[in-house]
Scaffold this active site. Structure first.
Site, PDB file in Angstrom:
ATOM      1  N   ARG A  36      28.645 -10.331  14.738  1.00  0.00           N
ATOM      2  CA  ARG A  36      29.028 -11.212  15.851  1.00  0.00           C
ATOM      3  C   ARG A  36      29.028 -10.472  17.179  1.00  0.00           C
ATOM      4  O   ARG A  36      28.730 -11.065  18.217  1.00  0.00           O
ATOM      5  CB  ARG A  36      30.395 -11.828  15.588  1.00  0.00           C
ATOM      6  CG  ARG A  36      30.294 -12.935  14.561  1.00  0.00           C
ATOM      7  CD  ARG A  36      31.597 -13.622  14.334  1.00  0.00           C
ATOM      8  NE  ARG A  36      31.375 -14.811  13.528  1.00  0.00           N
ATOM      9  CZ  ARG A  36      32.342 -15.502  12.934  1.00  0.00           C
ATOM     10  NH1 ARG A  36      33.594 -15.098  13.073  1.00  0.00           N
ATOM     11  NH2 ARG A  36      32.060 -16.565  12.228  1.00  0.00           N
ATOM     12  N   LYS A 201      33.620 -30.107  -1.332  1.00  0.00           N
ATOM     13  CA  LYS A 201      34.327 -31.389  -1.249  1.00  0.00           C
ATOM     14  C   LYS A 201      33.707 -32.349  -0.251  1.00  0.00           C
ATOM     15  O   LYS A 201      33.150 -31.939   0.757  1.00  0.00           O
ATOM     16  CB  LYS A 201      35.776 -31.132  -0.829  1.00  0.00           C
ATOM     17  CG  LYS A 201      36.583 -30.395  -1.871  1.00  0.00           C
ATOM     18  CD  LYS A 201      38.000 -30.221  -1.366  1.00  0.00           C
ATOM     19  CE  LYS A 201      38.905 -29.691  -2.478  1.00  0.00           C
ATOM     20  NZ  LYS A 201      40.288 -29.577  -1.993  1.00  0.00           N
ATOM     21  N   GLY A 354      29.747 -22.170   6.933  1.00  0.00           N
ATOM     22  CA  GLY A 354      30.026 -20.760   6.689  1.00  0.00           C
ATOM     23  C   GLY A 354      29.556 -20.283   5.324  1.00  0.00           C
ATOM     24  O   GLY A 354      28.909 -19.234   5.217  1.00  0.00           O
ATOM     25  N   GLY A 377      32.875 -25.043  11.377  1.00  0.00           N
ATOM     26  CA  GLY A 377      33.449 -26.326  11.794  1.00  0.00           C
ATOM     27  C   GLY A 377      32.707 -26.922  12.977  1.00  0.00           C
ATOM     28  O   GLY A 377      32.438 -28.123  13.015  1.00  0.00           O
TER      29      GLY A 377
HETATM   30  P1  ADP Z   1      30.003 -24.685   3.749  1.00  0.00           P
HETATM   31  O1  ADP Z   1      30.991 -23.620   4.121  1.00  0.00           O
HETATM   32  O2  ADP Z   1      28.593 -24.173   3.773  1.00  0.00           O
HETATM   33  O3  ADP Z   1      30.183 -25.949   4.540  1.00  0.00           O
HETATM   34  P2  ADP Z   1      31.642 -25.598   1.581  1.00  0.00           P
HETATM   35  O4  ADP Z   1      32.783 -24.835   2.128  1.00  0.00           O
HETATM   36  O5  ADP Z   1      31.696 -27.086   1.655  1.00  0.00           O
HETATM   37  O6  ADP Z   1      30.259 -25.082   2.218  1.00  0.00           O
HETATM   38  O7  ADP Z   1      31.471 -25.295   0.028  1.00  0.00           O
HETATM   39  C1  ADP Z   1      31.203 -24.014  -0.476  1.00  0.00           C
HETATM   40  C2  ADP Z   1      31.804 -23.853  -1.833  1.00  0.00           C
HETATM   41  O8  ADP Z   1      31.412 -24.900  -2.703  1.00  0.00           O
HETATM   42  C3  ADP Z   1      31.356 -22.570  -2.507  1.00  0.00           C
HETATM   43  O9  ADP Z   1      32.468 -21.702  -2.622  1.00  0.00           O
HETATM   44  C4  ADP Z   1      30.852 -23.016  -3.869  1.00  0.00           C
HETATM   45  O10 ADP Z   1      31.291 -22.191  -4.928  1.00  0.00           O
HETATM   46  C5  ADP Z   1      31.458 -24.399  -3.999  1.00  0.00           C
HETATM   47  N1  ADP Z   1      30.722 -25.233  -4.951  1.00  0.00           N
HETATM   48  C6  ADP Z   1      29.424 -25.595  -4.905  1.00  0.00           C
HETATM   49  N2  ADP Z   1      29.104 -26.317  -5.970  1.00  0.00           N
HETATM   50  C7  ADP Z   1      30.217 -26.426  -6.728  1.00  0.00           C
HETATM   51  C8  ADP Z   1      30.523 -27.052  -7.969  1.00  0.00           C
HETATM   52  N3  ADP Z   1      29.586 -27.718  -8.666  1.00  0.00           N
HETATM   53  N4  ADP Z   1      31.786 -26.938  -8.441  1.00  0.00           N
HETATM   54  C9  ADP Z   1      32.729 -26.275  -7.741  1.00  0.00           C
HETATM   55  N5  ADP Z   1      32.507 -25.662  -6.567  1.00  0.00           N
HETATM   56  C10 ADP Z   1      31.265 -25.736  -6.060  1.00  0.00           C
HETATM   57 MG    MG Z   2      33.091 -23.400   3.631  1.00  0.00          MG
END
Ligand code: ADP
Ligand code: MG
Length: 398
Positions: A36, A201, A354, A377
């Site tokens: 960063r 989620k 992230g 975010g």
């Molecule tokens: P980002 O930060 O890119 O927006 P998220 O925070 O929404 O992504 O999600 C990332 C997390 O989702 C990872 O830690 C990953 O392990 C989890 N994940 C992905 N697929 C599954 C799954 N089928 N079951 C449980 N966790 C999952």
């Molecule tokens: Mg995340």
């Protein structure tokens, strides 16, 4: 939408307050990853080369009041090494000594303020704190995209306060690049435009999914959040991560999305959330009780590949599986490789989030993507079509 940038202002012999993102990971008191700090160098060098004196500020971590462990001291050391110039480190964010240090700056000199979150007024967007920050300089530059969705004193407040003094408040190069990709491209994309949403989620991504659903030609859903859609289809998903209170919402989204929405048809499942679990690959209709979905399956990857064929713009947020365990990273790897091919063929590929960014880093594929957003975010809010307060406060291009 277009904002004035540092290219549009005269900074020679001016003191410029730059809100940077130096929120770096620390380990044993040292900067563990300086990516960063490096990312800010083009903006800082540009300003220094044109005769500006710089006053830099950033938050670091989540201190509750003054916390010596989260002081900017180590950041100052690393920044000095990277720029090859001495950095004056202020002992506070504002106050008479900081003002005096700022007044004494000569062109080419750099003053780094203390962690902005040491000031209780930072997160409250206290106008007095913002005014004191603005009073340190002749112009304000925001280059901290990751904090742009928050109206804090050093982001939104300082920009407003600088404008109130009749002085410029503009975007730095990093912020400009994020706005170009996430704002403009997504607002006016070349079609076919495909979005891929995964991650843990649905909650937290509802606005993004709804907004993208209106704009895209296809929306591919993977990762943990696909499970809630599968449940809405009436399928049994065993011990998979599901948000029961979002099943109805998933059902609504499927009605609205119709043919646009592409869900997984098979999955890599495990009998425990562990790297040494027993693993199988099954159609999504055949997840036994006691098992859980950990990744998308091969057939799903092939269907996603077909849906991505010829895509000119692709937005991806959220890993396809539990990529932190290499056994469940294949779906995420495959999607990353597909995006690499699209980039090579001249399409624009944009990744936000992230964990998605760290998945690409883990897979060694950061260079395969047109743009990887530095803001978690903030990138989701921009993709959802929302206005980022710290960006809104900057001056518009005439
Ligand atoms: P980002 O930060 O890119 O927006 P998220 O925070 O929404 O992504 O999600 C990332 C997390 O989702 C990872 O830690 C990953 O392990 C989890 N994940 C992905 N697929 C599954 C799954 N089928 N079951 C449980 N966790 C999952
Ligand atoms: Mg995340």
């Amino acid at each position: 939408m277009s904002k004035r940038t540092i290219r549009d202002i005269d900074v020679s012999n001016k003191r410029v307050l730059v809100r940077v993102d130096f929120n770096v990971p620390l380990q044993d008191g040292a900067v563990a990853d300086d990516a960063r700090i490096r990312a800010a160098l083009p903006t800082l060098s540009y300003l220094l080369d044109r005769g500006a004196a710089l006053i830099l500020c950033s938050h670091l971590g989540r201190p509750k009041g003054v916390d010596p462990a989260l002081s900017m001291d180590r950041v100052a050391t690393r920044l000095g090494e990277l720029l090859g110039r001495p950095i004056k480190k202020a002992g506070a964010v504002i106050g008479p000594e900081v003002q005096a240090a700022s007044d004494a700056l000569e062109p080419g000199q750099i003053l780094l303020l203390e962690n902005t979150r040491f000031e209780p007024g930072e997160k409250r967007n206290d106008p007095e704190l913002a005014a004191q920050l603005a009073a340190l300089a002749d112009a304000y530059v925001n280059d901290a995209f990751g904090s742009a969705h928050r109206a804090h004193a050093s982001t939104e407040g300082a920009a407003q306060a600088m404008k109130a003094r009749g002085a410029p408040a503009v975007a730095g190069f990093l912020l400009k690049r994020e706005l170009d990709y996430l704002g403009n491209v997504v607002a006016d994309p070349d079609h076919p435009f495909v979005a891929i949403i995964g991650g843990a989620k649905i909650s937290g991504k509802i606005d993004v999914i709804e907004s993208l659903l209106d704009q895209v030609d296809r929306l591919l859903v993977g990762g943990g959040l696909a499970n809630t859609f599968l449940k809405a289809l009436g399928l049994e998903v065993g011990d998979s991560l599901v948000e029961d209170d979002k099943v109805e919402l998933a059902s609504d989204l499927m009605d609205r999305g119709g043919e646009k929405l592409v869900l997984p048809s098979d999955a890599v499942i495990a009998d425990a959330f562990a790297t040494d679990a027993n693993v199988r690959e099954v159609p999504v209709a055949d997840v036994p009780s006691g098992w859980r979905i950990m990744d998308i399956g091969l057939t799903t990857v092939q269907r996603f590949s077909a849906a991505l064929l010829g895509a000119q713009t692709v937005v991806w947020n959220g890993p396809m599986g539990v990529f932190e365990f290499p056994r469940f990273a294949a779906g995420t790897l495959a999607v990353a490789q597909l995006l690499g091919q699209i980039t090579q063929a001249g399409g624009r590929t944009i990744v936000g989030g992230g964990d998605s960014a760290s998945a690409l880093k883990q897979l060694g594929l950061t260079d395969a993507i047109s743009h990887i957003s530095t803001g978690g975010g903030a990138s989701l809010e921009l993709l959802a079509g929302k206005t980022l307060p710290a960006v809104a406060a900057l001056e518009d291009k005439a």
